[in-house]
Design an enzyme around this catalytic site. Sequence first.
Site, PDB file in Angstrom:
ATOM      1  N   SER B  23       0.817  -1.214   0.000  1.00  0.00           N
ATOM      2  CA  SER B  23       0.000   0.000   0.000  1.00  0.00           C
ATOM      3  C   SER B  23       0.852   1.266   0.000  1.00  0.00           C
ATOM      4  O   SER B  23       1.846   1.365   0.715  1.00  0.00           O
ATOM      5  CB  SER B  23      -0.889   0.003   1.245  1.00  0.00           C
ATOM      6  OG  SER B  23      -1.603   1.207   1.303  1.00  0.00           O
ATOM      7  N   LYS B  47      -3.318   2.447  -2.249  1.00  0.00           N
ATOM      8  CA  LYS B  47      -2.880   3.433  -1.241  1.00  0.00           C
ATOM      9  C   LYS B  47      -3.962   3.629  -0.178  1.00  0.00           C
ATOM     10  O   LYS B  47      -5.138   3.344  -0.408  1.00  0.00           O
ATOM     11  CB  LYS B  47      -2.601   4.755  -1.939  1.00  0.00           C
ATOM     12  CG  LYS B  47      -3.886   5.338  -2.487  1.00  0.00           C
ATOM     13  CD  LYS B  47      -3.700   6.618  -3.265  1.00  0.00           C
ATOM     14  CE  LYS B  47      -5.076   6.974  -3.800  1.00  0.00           C
ATOM     15  NZ  LYS B  47      -5.153   7.559  -5.061  1.00  0.00           N
ATOM     16  N   CYS B 131       0.618   3.473  10.540  1.00  0.00           N
ATOM     17  CA  CYS B 131       1.330   4.507   9.803  1.00  0.00           C
ATOM     18  C   CYS B 131       2.044   5.431  10.777  1.00  0.00           C
ATOM     19  O   CYS B 131       1.413   6.032  11.639  1.00  0.00           O
ATOM     20  CB  CYS B 131       0.392   5.330   8.937  1.00  0.00           C
ATOM     21  SG  CYS B 131       1.319   6.606   8.051  1.00  0.00           S
ATOM     22  N   ASN B 193       4.721  -2.658   8.366  1.00  0.00           N
ATOM     23  CA  ASN B 193       4.708  -1.284   7.906  1.00  0.00           C
ATOM     24  C   ASN B 193       6.122  -0.722   8.119  1.00  0.00           C
ATOM     25  O   ASN B 193       7.029  -1.444   8.514  1.00  0.00           O
ATOM     26  CB  ASN B 193       3.650  -0.476   8.678  1.00  0.00           C
ATOM     27  CG  ASN B 193       3.116   0.683   7.841  1.00  0.00           C
ATOM     28  OD1 ASN B 193       3.896   1.382   7.190  1.00  0.00           O
ATOM     29  ND2 ASN B 193       1.817   0.890   7.864  1.00  0.00           N
ATOM     30  N   GLY B 245      11.119  -4.641   2.111  1.00  0.00           N
ATOM     31  CA  GLY B 245      12.384  -4.786   1.390  1.00  0.00           C
ATOM     32  C   GLY B 245      12.445  -5.893   0.364  1.00  0.00           C
ATOM     33  O   GLY B 245      13.535  -6.293  -0.045  1.00  0.00           O
ATOM     34  N   GLY B 266       6.954  -3.227  -2.309  1.00  0.00           N
ATOM     35  CA  GLY B 266       6.746  -1.799  -2.097  1.00  0.00           C
ATOM     36  C   GLY B 266       7.812  -0.940  -2.750  1.00  0.00           C
ATOM     37  O   GLY B 266       7.764  -0.646  -3.949  1.00  0.00           O
TER      38      GLY B 266
HETATM   39  C1  LIG Z   1       5.951   6.109  -0.122  1.00  0.00           C
HETATM   40  C2  LIG Z   1       5.304   5.084   0.756  1.00  0.00           C
HETATM   41  C3  LIG Z   1       3.938   5.226   1.090  1.00  0.00           C
HETATM   42  C4  LIG Z   1       3.322   4.287   1.915  1.00  0.00           C
HETATM   43  N1  LIG Z   1       1.987   4.435   2.194  1.00  0.00           N
HETATM   44  C5  LIG Z   1       1.349   3.493   2.947  1.00  0.00           C
HETATM   45  C6  LIG Z   1      -0.057   3.572   3.183  1.00  0.00           C
HETATM   46  O1  LIG Z   1      -0.759   4.471   2.695  1.00  0.00           O
HETATM   47  N2  LIG Z   1      -0.642   2.618   3.976  1.00  0.00           N
HETATM   48  C7  LIG Z   1       0.082   1.582   4.505  1.00  0.00           C
HETATM   49  O2  LIG Z   1      -0.481   0.743   5.189  1.00  0.00           O
HETATM   50  N3  LIG Z   1       1.423   1.468   4.265  1.00  0.00           N
HETATM   51  C8  LIG Z   1       2.066   2.397   3.507  1.00  0.00           C
HETATM   52  N4  LIG Z   1       3.422   2.255   3.253  1.00  0.00           N
HETATM   53  C9  LIG Z   1       4.163   1.091   3.797  1.00  0.00           C
HETATM   54  C10 LIG Z   1       4.298  -0.024   2.746  1.00  0.00           C
HETATM   55  O3  LIG Z   1       3.044  -0.499   2.340  1.00  0.00           O
HETATM   56  C11 LIG Z   1       5.144  -1.184   3.285  1.00  0.00           C
HETATM   57  O4  LIG Z   1       4.514  -1.714   4.424  1.00  0.00           O
HETATM   58  C12 LIG Z   1       6.563  -0.779   3.657  1.00  0.00           C
HETATM   59  O5  LIG Z   1       7.055   0.202   2.772  1.00  0.00           O
HETATM   60  C13 LIG Z   1       7.533  -1.958   3.685  1.00  0.00           C
HETATM   61  O6  LIG Z   1       7.662  -2.563   2.404  1.00  0.00           O
HETATM   62  P1  LIG Z   1       8.829  -2.202   1.345  1.00  0.00           P
HETATM   63  O7  LIG Z   1      10.131  -2.210   2.102  1.00  0.00           O
HETATM   64  O8  LIG Z   1       8.740  -3.234   0.284  1.00  0.00           O
HETATM   65  O9  LIG Z   1       8.524  -0.843   0.829  1.00  0.00           O
HETATM   66  C14 LIG Z   1       4.067   3.185   2.424  1.00  0.00           C
HETATM   67  C15 LIG Z   1       5.411   3.055   2.087  1.00  0.00           C
HETATM   68  C16 LIG Z   1       6.037   3.968   1.258  1.00  0.00           C
HETATM   69  C17 LIG Z   1       7.491   3.777   0.906  1.00  0.00           C
END
Ligand SMILES: Cc1cc2nc3c(=O)[nH]c(=O)nc-3n(C[C@H](O)[C@H](O)[C@H](O)COP(=O)(O)O)c2cc1C
Lengths: 257, 303
Positions: B23, B47, B131, B193, B245, B266
């Site tokens: 998300s 999102k 968040c 998150n 990650g 993500g």
């Molecule tokens: C730019 C950005 C916006 C995000 N917005 C949300 C969000 O609206 N709701 C949510 O639950 N997580 C949000 N996240 C968290 C991601 O969904 C995810 O849990 C987190 O980034 C870890 O995964 P990744 O390392 O693959 O990015 C956001 C992450 C990023 C980088």
Amino acid sequence: MKHIREADILKNQPIATDLWEMVVEAKDIADTATVGQFVNLYIGKGELLLPRPISICEILKEKNSLRFIYGVVGKGTKELTHKAVGEKIQILGPIGTGFQIKEEIQDHIVIGGGIGTPPLLELVKNLQGNVSVYLGFRSEPILIEEFEQLGAKVYVATDDGSAGIKGTVIHLLQKHTPTAQMIYACGPKAMLAALAQWAAQKEIPIQVSMEERMACGIGACVGCTCKTQKQGEEDWQHLKVCKDGPVFWGNEVIWYE
Amino acid sequence: MNNPTLKIQIAGVELKNPVMTASGTFGSGKEYSEFVDLNKLGAVIVKGVSSTAWKGNPSPRIAETYGGMLNAVGLQNPGVDVFIKEDIPFLRQYDTKIIVNVSGKTIQEYCEVAEKLSHADVDLVELNISCPNVKEGGITFGTNTAMVEQVVKEVKRYCKQPLIVKLSPNVTDITEIAKAAVSAGADALSLINTLLGMAIDIHKRKPILGNGMGGLSGPAIKPVAVRMVYQVAKAVEVPLIGMGGIMNGEDAIEFILAGATGVAVGTANFTNPTATIDVLQGIENYMQRYGIGDINTIRGNLR
Ligand SMILES: Cc1cc2nc3c(=O)[nH]c(=O)nc-3n(C[C@H](O)[C@H](O)[C@H](O)COP(=O)(O)O)c2cc1C
Ligand SMILES: Cc1cc2nc3c(=O)[nH]c(=O)nc-3n(C[C@H](O)[C@H](O)[C@H](O)COP(=O)(O)OP(=O)(O)OC[C@H]3O[C@@H](n4cnc5c(N)ncnc54)[C@H](O)[C@@H]3O)c2cc1C
Ligand code: FES
């Protein structure tokens, strides 16, 4: 489907202190790019995850290529300097909403600050009529002759007085008090804010090219916002620099919190 | 080998494969649909949406860090009504499941969104109580077991779709929070998150982010995420969606071996817009290599 493509590096060399010029072959981008758009360069070096947004300095349609000028300011741009001619670079573009050029407008003021100057070269190539270019640099001016070759009148200021007048573009404007039907500007935010104020006093519309830190660079993450309020709208909003910009109308940007 | 089975079940909903989008990193799929065939994804997790439009935090909202990034977007979104009107019809053109991430500043706001979504054409709801980028709500609901139980119970009353609760890593014992969410009715959990972090511009002597602090994501957090999925998988029975990650298929397999049923990609989307498809391909290659016929057989299956 869109995709990141590999582009052949045709040129990559220093042109001033910590300032490099790169030319890459990318026919599809050169064919479709418009003035004021940018590209994402993917450095692809391990821990550097995010693309680097770099403006298109020149669209060389006849050579199917693009020219960039970049400042070496951190890890990513340092890495770029290590790319040799003949190597490839990962690139995505063209991206963003650039400058609006209106044919009926014949008097233009173009204003650049430092590393904000390069994208204005492609702009000036596309303007009809009288073009005055006002440029401010810390010390070493760039691209002056190229602007002159395009028939523009060029005025220069440097912080240390090593070229042109000693001072900023704002001082240049105060000195020459130019008028025009449209102003186009790219440079540091503080300069753009001052210019927007100056343009408002002169009642000249101004288009400003903004910078912001980006993640996706394609309009999906809402990471790169610019605070704006459009004429006639009740409330302000956060627009995306990578999609709605990088060019905005100066009177729509909310410069101070 | 014959076509391996990639199908998974999340709370009674069948996904054609385990690969989803995390998300907030994929919008509502529109921008990335120009790079990725959305039909190939198990689900799109959109999102965060809130009951009314949120404007988000001041810029800068993004800072790259070593092997990761900080974000402080602050859940900017046009609100659930606009989402239902514009984004659901777009996503329904594709053969993929829709998972909607719900944000709120109060329990009532979470419930309002869940209520509106219960009449909408979405497959699953993901409750974001983790968040780190909003002052009220968000993470404050996700770091205390009593609050977790309360918000999950309330939202469950309005939610017609199965409910996924998204957990914060910014806690002392994530298994306590996981158990609280499940006991209150969570049908599945997603984790992790972002980790609350900070970066300082030493020349300006100011935080880089406009909001001061932000959420850390990307490969830098993967070991923490894998560890938490491993712990939570041992503590609860519901399916888990693992994230944090994931850059390629091997990373995704690590999460599945730790106990995740599905995975979400993500930050990798920023590094490579086709990352989701590459992750899927990588999972298939791994299954091929080790003669695995069904992805479900290796879940939590450490030797
Ligand atoms: C730019 C950005 C916006 C995000 N917005 C949300 C969000 O609206 N709701 C949510 O639950 N997580 C949000 N996240 C968290 C991601 O969904 C995810 O849990 C987190 O980034 C870890 O995964 P990744 O390392 O693959 O990015 C956001 C992450 C990023 C980088
Ligand atoms: C639309 C747009 C067009 C640009 N055009 C040019 C150009 O033509 N020539 C040029 O030299 N520079 C340009 N920049 C700035 C350029 O993107 C940054 O200087 C560059 O990303 C710095 O990367 P780095 O790894 O060397 O620096 P680092 O400081 O190591 O980068 C760390 C992170 O911060 C980001 N970042 C750092 N400085 C900036 C900045 N000023 N703006 C946006 N992000 C930044 C990087 O992208 C990266 O994600 C432009 C920026 C934008 C937004
Ligand atoms: S950088 Fe992601 S929306 Fe602009």
